[in-house]
Scaffold this motif. Structure first.
Motif, PDB file in Angstrom:
ATOM      1  N   LEU A 140       9.447  11.963   2.390  1.00 16.88           N
ATOM      2  CA  LEU A 140       8.075  11.267   2.662  1.00 16.88           C
ATOM      3  C   LEU A 140       7.040  12.357   2.684  1.00 16.88           C
ATOM      4  O   LEU A 140       7.626  13.612   2.807  1.00 16.88           O
ATOM      5  N   MET A 141       5.869  12.150   2.775  1.00 14.25           N
ATOM      6  CA  MET A 141       4.800  12.950   2.822  1.00 14.25           C
ATOM      7  C   MET A 141       3.647  12.631   3.662  1.00 14.25           C
ATOM      8  O   MET A 141       3.615  11.490   4.042  1.00 14.25           O
ATOM      9  N   PHE A 142       2.760  13.421   4.473  1.00 17.58           N
ATOM     10  CA  PHE A 142       1.781  13.154   5.094  1.00 17.58           C
ATOM     11  C   PHE A 142       0.668  12.872   4.363  1.00 17.58           C
ATOM     12  O   PHE A 142       0.607  13.555   3.172  1.00 17.58           O
ATOM     13  N   TRP A 143      -0.152  11.775   4.633  1.00 19.34           N
ATOM     14  CA  TRP A 143      -1.600  11.658   3.914  1.00 19.34           C
ATOM     15  C   TRP A 143      -2.493  11.546   4.753  1.00 19.34           C
ATOM     16  O   TRP A 143      -2.194  10.601   5.704  1.00 19.34           O
ATOM     17  N   SER A 144      -3.653  12.131   4.561  1.00 15.65           N
ATOM     18  CA  SER A 144      -4.689  11.997   5.484  1.00 15.65           C
ATOM     19  C   SER A 144      -5.902  11.449   4.959  1.00 15.65           C
ATOM     20  O   SER A 144      -6.492  11.835   3.866  1.00 15.65           O
ATOM     21  N   SER A 145      -6.624  10.520   5.810  1.00 15.70           N
ATOM     22  CA  SER A 145      -7.637   9.958   5.399  1.00 15.70           C
ATOM     23  C   SER A 145      -9.078  10.732   5.615  1.00 15.70           C
ATOM     24  O   SER A 145      -9.939  10.410   5.427  1.00 15.70           O
TER      25      SER A 145
ATOM     26  N   LYS B 153       0.987  -1.239  -0.176  1.00 12.57           N
ATOM     27  CA  LYS B 153      -0.026   0.022  -0.010  1.00 12.57           C
ATOM     28  C   LYS B 153       0.796   1.272  -0.150  1.00 12.57           C
ATOM     29  O   LYS B 153       1.998   1.248   0.617  1.00 12.57           O
ATOM     30  N   PRO B 154       0.429   2.270  -0.668  1.00 14.76           N
ATOM     31  CA  PRO B 154       1.363   3.524  -0.598  1.00 14.76           C
ATOM     32  C   PRO B 154       1.399   4.200   0.620  1.00 14.76           C
ATOM     33  O   PRO B 154       2.226   4.978   0.885  1.00 14.76           O
ATOM     34  N   GLN B 155       0.321   4.349   1.227  1.00 16.66           N
ATOM     35  CA  GLN B 155       0.162   4.886   2.569  1.00 16.66           C
ATOM     36  C   GLN B 155       0.491   3.884   3.819  1.00 16.66           C
ATOM     37  O   GLN B 155      -0.167   2.814   3.608  1.00 16.66           O
ATOM     38  N   LEU B 156       1.233   4.425   4.794  1.00 15.08           N
ATOM     39  CA  LEU B 156       1.578   3.535   5.956  1.00 15.08           C
ATOM     40  C   LEU B 156       1.432   4.431   7.231  1.00 15.08           C
ATOM     41  O   LEU B 156       1.649   5.500   7.267  1.00 15.08           O
ATOM     42  N   TYR B 157       0.891   3.685   8.400  1.00 15.24           N
ATOM     43  CA  TYR B 157       0.918   4.238   9.553  1.00 15.24           C
ATOM     44  C   TYR B 157       2.307   4.354  10.039  1.00 15.24           C
ATOM     45  O   TYR B 157       2.930   3.505   9.753  1.00 15.24           O
TER      46      TYR B 157
ATOM     47  N   THR C 227      -3.731  10.156  10.061  1.00 14.59           N
ATOM     48  CA  THR C 227      -2.532  10.674   9.265  1.00 14.59           C
ATOM     49  C   THR C 227      -1.538   9.661   9.028  1.00 14.59           C
ATOM     50  O   THR C 227      -1.121   8.908   9.903  1.00 14.59           O
ATOM     51  N   MET C 228      -1.077   9.351   7.765  1.00 14.95           N
ATOM     52  CA  MET C 228      -0.229   8.462   7.586  1.00 14.95           C
ATOM     53  C   MET C 228       0.812   8.860   6.705  1.00 14.95           C
ATOM     54  O   MET C 228       0.986  10.273   6.192  1.00 14.95           O
TER      55      MET C 228
END
Length: 81
Positions: free
Chosen positions: A54-59, A21-25, A63-64
């Protein structure tokens, strides 16, 4: 012997690059150096974010972390504009 910060950074980048998966915890990175405390891993991941690796990604609810080139924008294209 403990890993250096640079070795941990490389392990985090490798995990983020090769993960299915591209987003990780943040907890997904804990295994990169089991001898370090979770807060230390988070600080290293945040430093990688400041460096642009890296970058932050939020669902919306959490935040991942992700490699910028692996994130799809709203149009479905690879990368971030």
């Amino acid at each position: 012997m403990a890993m250096s910060v640079e070795e941990v950074e490389a392990a985090i980048i490798e995990k983020a690059t090769k993960a299915p998966k591209p987003q990780l915890y943040i907890k997904d990175f804990y295994e990169c150096d089991p001898e370090r405390k979770p807060r230390e891993i988070k600080n290293i991941a945040n430093d990688l974010t400041k460096k642009g690796k890296l970058m932050f990604w939020s669902s919306g609810s959490t935040t991942m972390y992700a490699i910028p080139s692996r994130i799809k924008n709203e149009e479905g294209k690879e990368g971030v504009n």
